[in-house]
Motif scaffolding. Sequence first.
Motif, PDB file in Angstrom:
ATOM      1  N   ILE A 117       0.867  -1.179   0.000  1.00  0.00           N
ATOM      2  CA  ILE A 117       0.000   0.000   0.000  1.00  0.00           C
ATOM      3  C   ILE A 117       0.903   1.228   0.000  1.00  0.00           C
ATOM      4  O   ILE A 117       1.617   1.479   0.972  1.00  0.00           O
ATOM      5  N   ASP A 118       0.892   1.970  -1.095  1.00  0.00           N
ATOM      6  CA  ASP A 118       1.834   3.074  -1.265  1.00  0.00           C
ATOM      7  C   ASP A 118       1.126   4.395  -1.524  1.00  0.00           C
ATOM      8  O   ASP A 118       0.093   4.447  -2.203  1.00  0.00           O
ATOM      9  N   ASN A 119       1.708   5.446  -1.015  1.00  0.00           N
ATOM     10  CA  ASN A 119       1.259   6.806  -1.305  1.00  0.00           C
ATOM     11  C   ASN A 119       1.928   7.251  -2.605  1.00  0.00           C
ATOM     12  O   ASN A 119       3.143   7.409  -2.663  1.00  0.00           O
ATOM     13  N   VAL A 120       1.136   7.431  -3.662  1.00  0.00           N
ATOM     14  CA  VAL A 120       1.690   7.852  -4.955  1.00  0.00           C
ATOM     15  C   VAL A 120       1.120   9.215  -5.358  1.00  0.00           C
ATOM     16  O   VAL A 120       0.984   9.527  -6.545  1.00  0.00           O
ATOM     17  N   ALA A 121       0.799  10.026  -4.349  1.00  0.00           N
ATOM     18  CA  ALA A 121       0.192  11.337  -4.606  1.00  0.00           C
ATOM     19  C   ALA A 121       1.113  12.262  -5.392  1.00  0.00           C
ATOM     20  O   ALA A 121       0.640  13.177  -6.073  1.00  0.00           O
ATOM     21  N   GLU A 122       2.419  12.036  -5.298  1.00  0.00           N
ATOM     22  CA  GLU A 122       3.351  12.867  -6.059  1.00  0.00           C
ATOM     23  C   GLU A 122       3.351  12.492  -7.538  1.00  0.00           C
ATOM     24  O   GLU A 122       3.674  13.313  -8.395  1.00  0.00           O
ATOM     25  N   ASP A 123       2.984  11.265  -7.833  1.00  0.00           N
ATOM     26  CA  ASP A 123       3.070  10.758  -9.202  1.00  0.00           C
ATOM     27  C   ASP A 123       1.751  10.811  -9.966  1.00  0.00           C
ATOM     28  O   ASP A 123       1.742  10.845 -11.196  1.00  0.00           O
ATOM     29  N   PHE A 124       0.628  10.784  -9.235  1.00  0.00           N
ATOM     30  CA  PHE A 124      -0.682  10.762  -9.882  1.00  0.00           C
ATOM     31  C   PHE A 124      -1.609  11.788  -9.243  1.00  0.00           C
ATOM     32  O   PHE A 124      -1.510  12.086  -8.055  1.00  0.00           O
ATOM     33  N   SER A 125      -2.530  12.302 -10.058  1.00  0.00           N
ATOM     34  CA  SER A 125      -3.495  13.299  -9.594  1.00  0.00           C
ATOM     35  C   SER A 125      -4.892  12.906 -10.052  1.00  0.00           C
ATOM     36  O   SER A 125      -5.064  12.209 -11.053  1.00  0.00           O
ATOM     37  N   CYS A 126      -5.888  13.395  -9.330  1.00  0.00           N
ATOM     38  CA  CYS A 126      -7.285  13.120  -9.653  1.00  0.00           C
ATOM     39  C   CYS A 126      -7.913  14.359 -10.287  1.00  0.00           C
ATOM     40  O   CYS A 126      -7.699  15.484  -9.816  1.00  0.00           O
TER      41      CYS A 126
END
Length: 259
Positions: A146-155
């Motif tokens: 379970i990874d935080n990829v908020a820097e790589d992807f946006s909604c």
Amino acid sequence: MHLFKTIFHHNYHTLNNTSTGPLVSLLKSRSVIRFSGSDTIKFLQGLLTNDVKKFSELPSKTASYVPAPNLPPVYVPPMYAAFLNPQGRFLYDLFLYRKPLGEERLDGSVSDASGDLELFADVDSSVLDELLHTFKKYRLRSKVEIDNVAEDFSCWQLFGGNLAEKSDGEEETEAASVGRVPAVDHSAMSSSHGNDVGWQWFKDPRVDCLGLRGVFPSKETPPLVEPGNETNELNYLLWRIENGVAEGSTEIPKGSSFS
């Protein structure tokens, strides 16, 4: 209060103006996390309110989606789900997306060189750390990362105008205007751009009036996003309020019961 109502209704009628077309917002209130590993489906199936097993099935050719440039021909529509506590009360909401699949073979199977299944989720940014901690607490020995990829992807959300009234054909025509048409050579596209392309817009899985939603790489501009139609996320908030749809742990209080 009267001034707020005046501003609110002015903004709503502006958003609903078919002559201006739909608007698009980067949802900074949402962050993206990733689930990966052989136990991903089993792990989430036991925690969420929707049937996550659908992500492990070959998608229907009639699935509702809006094509984007360089998109592989196999799609899995996203789903909206909630994470409840052991008493069945609300904790978090999330939108789940499957990583774009590879080419479909003649026998109906899918060639996907990406290995283990990966699911992405857009979640409420205000409870991101807490949500990650909660998921990891329930992981135990499950083979899932379970990874935080908020820097790589946006909604992003595309909404307003007459978007909800358009037929699938009209939506596909609009998507084609940014470089993809139904007769595109998928194999040529995939071979020239690799297997990681294909993030696209989908109809919001809650209600049609909310428009389209998608997760896209943060360094890329999603299709259909133009300087003239990008707007502040506040306008998306107003659109949701007018249509009576809550989102996130702030608007749906933790501990709420849906019974």
